[in-house]
Design a protein around this motif. Structure first.
Motif, PDB file in Angstrom:
ATOM      1  N   UNK A 128       0.804  -1.217   0.000  1.00 26.60           N
ATOM      2  CA  UNK A 128       0.000   0.000   0.000  1.00 26.60           C
ATOM      3  C   UNK A 128       0.845   1.279   0.000  1.00 26.60           C
ATOM      4  N   UNK A 129       2.154   1.149   0.090  1.00 25.03           N
ATOM      5  CA  UNK A 129       3.002   2.334   0.166  1.00 25.03           C
ATOM      6  C   UNK A 129       2.881   3.245  -1.054  1.00 25.03           C
ATOM      7  N   UNK A 138       3.256  11.766   4.498  1.00 21.81           N
ATOM      8  CA  UNK A 138       4.636  11.330   4.771  1.00 21.81           C
ATOM      9  C   UNK A 138       4.628   9.893   5.278  1.00 21.81           C
ATOM     10  N   UNK A 139       5.682   9.160   4.957  1.00 24.09           N
ATOM     11  CA  UNK A 139       5.829   7.768   5.398  1.00 24.09           C
ATOM     12  C   UNK A 139       7.150   7.594   6.118  1.00 24.09           C
ATOM     13  N   UNK A 156      11.790   1.607  -0.867  1.00 25.16           N
ATOM     14  CA  UNK A 156      12.488   2.856  -0.539  1.00 25.16           C
ATOM     15  C   UNK A 156      12.053   4.043  -1.408  1.00 25.16           C
ATOM     16  N   UNK A 157      11.620   3.869  -2.667  1.00 20.01           N
ATOM     17  CA  UNK A 157      11.183   5.038  -3.435  1.00 20.01           C
ATOM     18  C   UNK A 157       9.942   5.723  -2.863  1.00 20.01           C
ATOM     19  N   UNK A 158       9.203   5.016  -1.998  1.00 17.52           N
ATOM     20  CA  UNK A 158       7.962   5.559  -1.453  1.00 17.52           C
ATOM     21  C   UNK A 158       8.097   6.018  -0.007  1.00 17.52           C
ATOM     22  N   UNK A 159       9.284   5.880   0.557  1.00 12.26           N
ATOM     23  CA  UNK A 159       9.502   6.169   1.979  1.00 12.26           C
ATOM     24  C   UNK A 159      10.201   7.514   2.138  1.00 12.26           C
ATOM     25  N   UNK A 160       9.678   8.357   3.034  1.00 12.23           N
ATOM     26  CA  UNK A 160      10.295   9.652   3.306  1.00 12.23           C
ATOM     27  C   UNK A 160      11.391   9.550   4.357  1.00 12.23           C
ATOM     28  N   UNK A 181      18.951   7.426   0.199  1.00  9.60           N
ATOM     29  CA  UNK A 181      18.434   8.753  -0.136  1.00  9.60           C
ATOM     30  C   UNK A 181      18.466   8.959  -1.648  1.00  9.60           C
ATOM     31  N   UNK A 182      19.520   8.492  -2.284  1.00 10.08           N
ATOM     32  CA  UNK A 182      19.567   8.591  -3.746  1.00 10.08           C
ATOM     33  C   UNK A 182      18.398   7.848  -4.390  1.00 10.08           C
TER      34      UNK A 182
END
Length: 269
Positions: A128-129, A138-139, A156-160, A181-182
């Motif tokens: 569901x992210x 924000x996640x 990781x592309x969907x996580x803040x 982060x990249x």
């Protein structure tokens, strides 16, 4: 501001010590976030047994929103634990109703109406992210020490705000955080137990140590650290101050047996 904690719940039982408590990554996170002053909801499924009933009562006593905490027929998830030299030791795990946990469309619509959603690698919510991320909420995500799990790269592309547990601070640790982060995270944070923490925000590293305390039990240290850190993020604090608050909350948690100090409550029936 309001926060949603989406994922797991369980009870930790210490057979040798004759003790137990209700817990789980998002449960511990939610209690500390709520106590730090930001209204929090728990979205999960617990059992209809004595432990599930106790969990619901405890969360309500903390004024946590349990409107999307479902109670299903069956057993609450159980982790069998021991405490050796004040360090937690995991035994068998019985998944109970968490084995078939699902979050429906209303659950996800509900969490997207919050400023922050927190979940974890074992929370069964990773599918569901993308939708939550698309909503603008924000996640924060706890990957624990599962550094090479395929879910890291998938999510990781969907996580803040991404949180990882390492043994020590090395050059490889720094590169790992930079890589995350990249790949999409806004900030990547590493915790090192009693050696402090490190965060990379895409521009520079920030670090903080620990607050001296007498360790009773390390259960809940990471969950409470994340709650302290993310509480600071929502209040607009600097990364350094967020790390400091995370360390302060975590120090309080490891100084007691339970992941949070229970307030007076009715004995479980």
């Amino acid at each position: 501001m309001k926060v949603a904690a989406l994922g797991d719940n369980c009870v930790d039982i210490y057979p040798r010590l004759g003790r137990y408590y209700c817990t789980g990554n998002v449960v511990d996170f939610a209690v500390h976030m709520q106590r730090l002053g930001i209204p929090t909801s728990v979205i999960s499924t617990t059992g209809d047994d004595v432990f599930g009933r106790q969990l619901v009562r405890e969360l309500k006593m903390e004024d946590i929103d349990t409107s999307h905490l479902k109670v299903a027929p069956g057993l609450t998830a159980v982790s069998y634990m021991d405490l050796i030299d004040r360090e937690r030791t995991y035994g068998d795990y019985v998944e109970g109703v968490m084995e078939n946990v699902e979050f429906d469309a209303e659950d996800i619509r509900f969490v997207c109406d919050h400023d922050l959603v927190h979940t974890a690698i074992w929370g069964n919510a990773t599918e569901h992210l993308p939708q939550i991320h698309e909503s603008g909420t924000k996640i924060s995500f706890d990957y624990a020490d599962e550094l090479t799990d395929p879910l890291v790269e998938q999510t990781i592309p969907y996580v803040d705000y991404a949180f990882f547990s390492f043994v020590e601070h090395t050059a490889e640790t720094e590169e790992y955080l930079k890589d995350k982060v990249r790949r999409g995270a806004k900030t990547a944070v590493a915790t090192f137990g009693d050696k402090g923490s490190l965060a990379w925000d895409g521009e520079q590293f920030h670090s903080f140590g620990v607050f001296p305390t007498t360790v009773e039990n390390t259960v809940g240290a990471g969950d409470s650290f994340i709650a302290g850190f993310m509480n600071g993020v929502l209040r607009g604090w600097s990364v350094e101050k967020c790390l400091e608050q995370g360390a302060a909350v975590s120090a309080q948690v490891v100084s007691i047996f339970d992941p949070w100090e229970r307030r007076p409550m009715q004995v479980a029936d």
